[in-house]
Write a protein that holds these residues in place. Structure first.
Motif, mmCIF file in Angstrom:
data_model
loop_
_atom_site.group_PDB
_atom_site.id
_atom_site.type_symbol
_atom_site.label_atom_id
_atom_site.label_comp_id
_atom_site.label_asym_id
_atom_site.label_seq_id
_atom_site.Cartn_x
_atom_site.Cartn_y
_atom_site.Cartn_z
ATOM 1 N N ASP A 24 0.833 -1.207 0.000
ATOM 2 C CA ASP A 24 0.000 0.000 0.000
ATOM 3 C C ASP A 24 0.873 1.266 0.000
ATOM 4 O O ASP A 24 0.690 2.163 -0.817
ATOM 5 C CB ASP A 24 -0.916 -0.035 1.235
ATOM 6 N N VAL A 25 1.852 1.332 0.919
ATOM 7 C CA VAL A 25 2.662 2.562 0.982
ATOM 8 C C VAL A 25 3.552 2.689 -0.250
ATOM 9 O O VAL A 25 3.760 3.790 -0.756
ATOM 10 C CB VAL A 25 3.515 2.675 2.281
ATOM 11 N N LEU A 26 4.052 1.562 -0.766
ATOM 12 C CA LEU A 26 4.892 1.639 -1.975
ATOM 13 C C LEU A 26 4.055 2.074 -3.183
ATOM 14 O O LEU A 26 4.542 2.807 -4.044
ATOM 15 C CB LEU A 26 5.574 0.300 -2.249
ATOM 16 N N ALA A 27 2.793 1.635 -3.225
ATOM 17 C CA ALA A 27 1.912 2.074 -4.317
ATOM 18 C C ALA A 27 1.743 3.593 -4.250
ATOM 19 O O ALA A 27 1.660 4.272 -5.274
ATOM 20 C CB ALA A 27 0.555 1.383 -4.214
ATOM 21 N N ASN A 28 1.732 4.138 -3.025
ATOM 22 C CA ASN A 28 1.612 5.592 -2.895
ATOM 23 C C ASN A 28 2.893 6.322 -3.286
ATOM 24 O O ASN A 28 2.856 7.492 -3.620
ATOM 25 C CB ASN A 28 1.190 5.964 -1.470
ATOM 26 N N VAL A 29 4.032 5.621 -3.204
ATOM 27 C CA VAL A 29 5.301 6.257 -3.597
ATOM 28 C C VAL A 29 5.499 6.148 -5.109
ATOM 29 O O VAL A 29 5.822 7.122 -5.789
ATOM 30 C CB VAL A 29 6.491 5.584 -2.865
ATOM 31 N N PHE A 30 5.290 4.935 -5.655
ATOM 32 C CA PHE A 30 5.643 4.704 -7.065
ATOM 33 C C PHE A 30 4.477 4.916 -8.026
ATOM 34 O O PHE A 30 4.672 5.004 -9.226
ATOM 35 C CB PHE A 30 6.191 3.283 -7.244
ATOM 36 N N ARG A 31 3.251 4.959 -7.467
ATOM 37 C CA ARG A 31 2.062 5.147 -8.315
ATOM 38 C C ARG A 31 2.046 4.137 -9.474
ATOM 39 O O ARG A 31 2.335 2.978 -9.298
ATOM 40 C CB ARG A 31 2.005 6.594 -8.857
ATOM 41 N N GLU A 32 1.809 4.647 -10.727
ATOM 42 C CA GLU A 32 1.641 3.751 -11.879
ATOM 43 C C GLU A 32 2.886 2.911 -12.188
ATOM 44 O O GLU A 32 2.785 1.883 -12.825
ATOM 45 C CB GLU A 32 1.278 4.568 -13.131
ATOM 46 N N GLU A 33 4.067 3.382 -11.724
ATOM 47 C CA GLU A 33 5.292 2.635 -12.047
ATOM 48 C C GLU A 33 5.284 1.234 -11.442
ATOM 49 O O GLU A 33 6.086 0.382 -11.813
ATOM 50 C CB GLU A 33 6.534 3.393 -11.530
ATOM 51 N N LEU A 34 4.393 1.030 -10.473
ATOM 52 C CA LEU A 34 4.330 -0.291 -9.839
ATOM 53 C C LEU A 34 3.639 -1.322 -10.738
ATOM 54 O O LEU A 34 3.910 -2.516 -10.667
ATOM 55 C CB LEU A 34 3.530 -0.158 -8.527
ATOM 56 N N LEU A 35 2.728 -0.816 -11.604
ATOM 57 C CA LEU A 35 1.824 -1.735 -12.295
ATOM 58 C C LEU A 35 2.510 -2.727 -13.241
ATOM 59 O O LEU A 35 2.114 -3.888 -13.290
ATOM 60 C CB LEU A 35 0.719 -0.946 -13.015
ATOM 61 N N PRO A 36 3.526 -2.319 -14.014
ATOM 62 C CA PRO A 36 4.171 -3.313 -14.895
ATOM 63 C C PRO A 36 4.683 -4.532 -14.119
ATOM 64 O O PRO A 36 4.738 -5.632 -14.648
ATOM 65 C CB PRO A 36 5.337 -2.545 -15.519
ATOM 66 N N HIS A 37 5.048 -4.330 -12.838
ATOM 67 C CA HIS A 37 5.545 -5.460 -12.048
ATOM 68 C C HIS A 37 4.392 -6.260 -11.447
ATOM 69 O O HIS A 37 4.564 -7.400 -11.043
ATOM 70 C CB HIS A 37 6.437 -4.961 -10.903
ATOM 71 N N LEU A 38 3.210 -5.630 -11.366
ATOM 72 C CA LEU A 38 2.087 -6.253 -10.654
ATOM 73 C C LEU A 38 1.078 -6.924 -11.572
ATOM 74 O O LEU A 38 0.598 -8.011 -11.281
ATOM 75 C CB LEU A 38 1.354 -5.178 -9.857
ATOM 76 N N LEU A 39 0.738 -6.226 -12.662
ATOM 77 C CA LEU A 39 -0.381 -6.706 -13.484
ATOM 78 C C LEU A 39 -0.182 -8.143 -13.970
ATOM 79 O O LEU A 39 -1.112 -8.947 -13.894
ATOM 80 C CB LEU A 39 -0.642 -5.738 -14.647
ATOM 81 N N PRO A 40 1.034 -8.500 -14.464
ATOM 82 C CA PRO A 40 1.210 -9.885 -14.919
ATOM 83 C C PRO A 40 0.929 -10.889 -13.786
ATOM 84 O O PRO A 40 0.351 -11.946 -14.015
ATOM 85 C CB PRO A 40 2.681 -9.954 -15.332
ATOM 86 N N LEU A 41 1.318 -10.521 -12.547
ATOM 87 C CA LEU A 41 1.077 -11.419 -11.403
ATOM 88 C C LEU A 41 -0.415 -11.488 -11.091
ATOM 89 O O LEU A 41 -0.958 -12.553 -10.797
ATOM 90 C CB LEU A 41 1.789 -10.887 -10.154
ATOM 91 N N LEU A 42 -1.071 -10.309 -11.126
ATOM 92 C CA LEU A 42 -2.473 -10.229 -10.700
ATOM 93 C C LEU A 42 -3.367 -11.150 -11.524
ATOM 94 O O LEU A 42 -4.258 -11.804 -10.992
ATOM 95 C CB LEU A 42 -2.976 -8.794 -10.825
ATOM 96 N N LYS A 43 -3.135 -11.180 -12.835
ATOM 97 C CA LYS A 43 -3.963 -12.036 -13.697
ATOM 98 C C LYS A 43 -3.972 -13.467 -13.184
ATOM 99 O O LYS A 43 -5.021 -14.067 -13.001
ATOM 100 C CB LYS A 43 -3.392 -12.011 -15.131
#
Length: 899
Positions: free
Chosen positions: A383-402
């Protein structure tokens, strides 16, 4: 001659120790009485220490128990021990710190630190030197026992050890501890790190002088095979990150690599300590730079940590689907704290957003799970890292989330839903394109056959409620609401709780969008009343209160009142005055009364009377306690606070109808006492009620003004931000009612208000309540304006001291009554003292331009002042002056006021 026990006395003590291990309550009671008798004999404590340290023939649990009873005696009446008894106990402790039994050593350590914390560190000068010397003993037990005792003393007395009172023993102790980082025994290494760790946060000078040696020694232990040592190393690095990041920066790359490994440690306690590192790093300015290159490794590790462990699932009864008929055990119900009423104003763009922290929301787990675990820590870190990196986090997350969200194993799917909720705040912008697909999937998960999946889906959906409400209602709001209401009636208590909380969040976001569905919503909430066990009832009250806050007067329809009020009033009649369940019910009724307005009239009399009684009872109890504290218990003032707040709700909702109730009660006398209470929350709620009564029935307040005003003046202290806010608001409301008669009281409050409005914005850490923070200068500005409106001659001379902060704080609020009265005041003061604004006239222009639709006569006032100033300075100077205006301001003033 050393003290020796008497055989008969010893047998008596041993029998007592045996009895006290019996589960039978009657025996326990007898033991307590016997203990009290024996405590009359000074040498009873000698027997206890004798059993602990010397009676090796007894079993260890009995000996240890003897030590623990002695510890309680030390805690309760050490100051009454004869000096020969105290000396005997101290001597025996130090002589036996190396007992072969770990249990006995630990008990002696506890006893030593208890004596030390009774002020004995100063009067037992040989304690620390002797313990430090014993560390050098060849005998492992002596070394370990002494370290155990030292660790407890460091935990209990860290500040005292770093003070001049003891000649700074740390100068010797810290270097000594550091030597033991290399000891061959893991237990000793672990003690040594734990001892030093106590002094990091307080930045003890002796540690700061040895900081580099400390850090090098920690690095040397990075690969330690003992999990307790690894845990303490991680804990040290996390604290150093807060306190001495400058010393870690050169090694940051290797520290991050180490922490990535440790966050996956097979021992969950080590992994949890390491996971705290990411939470702490996220708060440091260097976070982005330090972590950017490591996200690709870190994100999968955090996501992996968010799964329930097997032991969690067993403890959470993850396989029990239906438990709604099982009554709650009382320890499941966490104490609730009432949040006192705070007066706030609306800012631009809606209400003050409250930054929700994931850890207070996340799935409030049962007490069987230690409240803080790897899953929660990983989620909070994400949660706190999402607030620091914002959208930059998503390329690392979206493939996992699926892979997670559609996984056949429910445990993995559940963790994916939690991940989605954790990033909601920080990555919202980047998630928007995926939400039209994801939200329906999550709504489907609300019907999952696993209760833990249903409950986490409630929470995650609540994190996206803002987006759901921004779409056409039929798209997602309606299906979400329909399913959430079904979950409120789920057969599983955890799901009921999660659904109720999520629904409350949805209500806050949707507000009046819910009006078309009110009948359906009320049917569900009222049905839940008959279904819920104790704990969830308390959450249900909150959902009903929030509904009332959200839809306001739309609730005031006979059919809705008919559904809602009977069950609420039935509960109200059922609960006794001493029952803490009154808190959430009173809060709920306060919201309902404010929303129903005149619709609440049929219920107001008994509710009003009971609130007055609660206040009166609490005040009486406080009075008795202050006079005879040994005879009476201190009252729980929350009863009074909640009652005052409900009275505020009644005054606000019923307006003038409250007049007869006030006339028939002694509320003004009680209020006079509450306003002077020592507890800030009581004063905060009293001032809110005073303001509400001033608006609703001023004739009853007016006779008390002379007594009340000095109290209001002394409470204008921004150290207690919410008290200060409410007092400020009440002064503003009183002055609008008093008119010119306010004149004698201006001097009591004006200087403080001017001082507050000139304070630099207070840092957030001082005020947990950021929502109040944004309004900090607002209420003083409005109240100063109102004082100037009724007594311009008295306030206008101060204009130069407040006009600039006054204008900057009021330019940001919407047009409303309060803003209107404040600006009329400022215009009247400018009429009296035009020179007072010359220096800061640009700020006044900007504040005037913030009005969208001022009333005609107010617009005329603005027009006259602007044109008067322009004529005064002449065309040429005005041109130069208006050159400084931002383009938008220039346009607004030209369009609205022709200058």
């Amino acid at each position: 001659m050393e003290w020796q026990p008497d055989e008969q006395g010893l047998q008596q003590v041993l029998q007592l120790l045996k009895d006290s291990q019996s589960p039978d309550t009657a025996t326990q009671r007898a033991v307590q009485e016997k203990l009290e008798q024996l405590n009359q004999f000074p040498d009873f404590n000698n027997y206890l220490i004798f059993v602990l340290t010397s009676l090796k023939s007894e079993d260890e649990p009995t000996r240890s128990l003897s030590g623990l009873i002695l510890k309680n005696n030390v805690k309760a009446h050490y100051q009454n021990f004869p000096s020969n008894v105290a000396d005997f106990i101290k001597r025996e402790c130090l002589n036996n710190i190396g007992d072969p039994s770990p249990l006995i050593r630990a008990t002696i350590g506890i006893l030593i630190t208890t004596i030390a914390s009774k002020g004995e560190l100063q009067t037992w000068p040989e304690l620390l030197p002797q313990l430090c010397n014993l560390l050098n003993s060849e005998d492992y037990n002596t070394c370990e026992g002494s370290f155990g005792a030292l660790q407890k003393i460091c935990e209990d007395s860290s500040e005292l050890l770093d003070s001049d009172a003891l000649n700074r023993p740390l100068n010797i102790m810290i270097p000594k501890f550091l030597q033991f980082f290399k000891h061959c025994s893991p237990k000793i290494r672990s003690h040594a790190i734990a001892c030093v760790n106590q002094f990091i946060i307080g930045r003890a000078q002796a540690l700061m002088d040895n900081i580099d040696t400390f850090i090098e020694s920690l690095f040397a232990l990075a690969g330690d095979e003992d999990s307790e040592v690894r845990k303490n190393v991680c804990r040290a690095l996390v604290m150093l990150l807060e306190v001495r990041i400058d010393r870690l920066i050169p090694h940051m790359h290797s520290i991050i690599q180490y922490m990535l490994q440790r966050t996956q440690d097979p021992d969950e306690n080590v992994a949890l300590e390491a996971c705290e590192f990411w939470l702490t790093l996220a708060e440091q300015p260097i976070c982005k730079e330090a972590l950017s290159g490591h996200l690709v490794q870190l994100i999968p590790i955090l996501v992996n940590g968010m799964k329930y462990s097997e032991i969690d699932i067993i403890l959470l009864k993850g396989d029990v689907e239906e438990d709604e008929t099982i009554p709650d055990s009382e320890q499941d119900i966490k104490p609730r704290f009432h949040k006192s009423r705070t007066v706030t104003l609306q800012h631009e763009g809606g209400e003050g957003e409250e930054g929700e922290d994931i850890d207070e929301d996340e799935d409030d787990d049962d007490d069987t799970l230690s409240d803080w675990n790897l899953r929660k820590c990983s989620a909070a870190a994400l949660d706190v890292l999402a607030n620091v990196f914002r959208e930059e986090l998503l390329p690392h997350l979206l493939p996992l989330l699926k892979g997670l969200l559609f996984h056949p194993d429910w445990v993995i799917k559940e963790s994916g839903i939690l991940v989605l909720g954790a990033i909601a705040e920080g990555c919202m912008q980047g998630m928007v394109p995926y939400l039209p697909e994801l939200i329906p999937h999550l709504i489907q998960c609300l019907c999952d056959k696993k209760a833990l999946v249903r409950s986490i889906a409630c929470w995650t959906l609540s994190r996206y409620a803002h987006w759901v409400v921004s779409q056409p209602p039929d798209a997602h709001l309606k299906p979400l609401m329909t399913e959430l209401l079904k979950r409120i009636l789920d057969g599983n208590k955890r799901v009921q709780e999660a659904a109720c909380s999520a629904f409350a969040t949805l209500e806050e976001e949707a507000c009046t969008e819910l009006v078309p569905y009110l009948s359906f919503i009320l049917d569900t909430l009222v049905f839940a009343f008959g279904k819920y066990q104790h704990k969830n009832l308390l959450i249900l009250y909150d959902a009903i209160g929030t509904l009332a806050d959200s839809v306001g007067h739309h609730l005031n329809q006979p059919e809705y009142i008919q559904k809602l009020m009977p069950p609420l009033i039935a509960k109200w009649n059922e609960l006794k005055d001493e029952d803490k369940d009154l808190f959430p019910l009173l809060e709920c009724l306060s919201s309902v009364a404010t929303a129903l307005q005149s619709g609440f009239l049929p219920y107001c009399e008994p509710v009003y009377q009971r609130c007055v009684t609660l206040v009166q009872k609490t005040l009486a109890q406080a009075m008795m306690y202050s006079q005879q504290p040994d005879q009476y218990e201190a009252p729980d003032k929350d009863f009074m606070i909640v009652a005052l707040d409900l009275l505020s709700g009644l005054a606000e909702g019923l307006g003038g109808h409250v007049d007869t109730l006030v006339a028939r009660s002694n509320i003004m006398t009680l209020l006079f006492q509450c306003m002077q209470d020592t507890m800030p929350e009581v004063r905060q709620s009293s001032f809110a009620l005073l303001g509400d009564l001033t608006k609703a029935c001023f004739p009853h307040v007016k006779p008390c003004i002379a007594e009340f005003m000095p109290i209001l003046g002394t409470n204008l202290n921004p150290e207690f931000i919410s008290v200060c806010n409410n007092a400020t608001w009440a002064i503003g409301e009183i002055c609008m009612q008093m008119g010119v008669e306010m004149q004698p009281y201006i001097a009591m409050v004006l200087n403080q208000l001017v001082e507050i409005i000139n304070r630099p914005n207070t840092p957030k850490t001082l005020l947990e309540n950021t929502e109040v923070l944004t309004h900090l200068p607002l209420l003083p500005a409005i109240t100063i304006g109102r004082l100037g409106y009724v007594c311009p001659q008295e306030v206008a001379p101060m204009l130069p001291q407040f006009i600039r902060p006054w204008c900057t704080s009021l330019r940001n609020i919407r047009d409303n009554e309060e803003k209107d009265s404040a600006f009329r005041g400022i215009c009247m003061m400018i009429g009296v003292n035009p020179g007072g604004v010359v220096q800061d006239f640009i700020f006044f222009c900007d504040a005037v331009a913030s009005w969208v639709n001022p009333k005609d006569d107010l617009r005329d006032m603005f027009y006259k002042i602007l044109h008067g100033f322009k004529e005064q300075v002449g065309e040429e100077n005005w041109q130069q002056f208006s050159e400084q205006f931002p383009p938008l301001l220039k346009e607004r003033l030209a369009a609205c006021y022709g200058v």
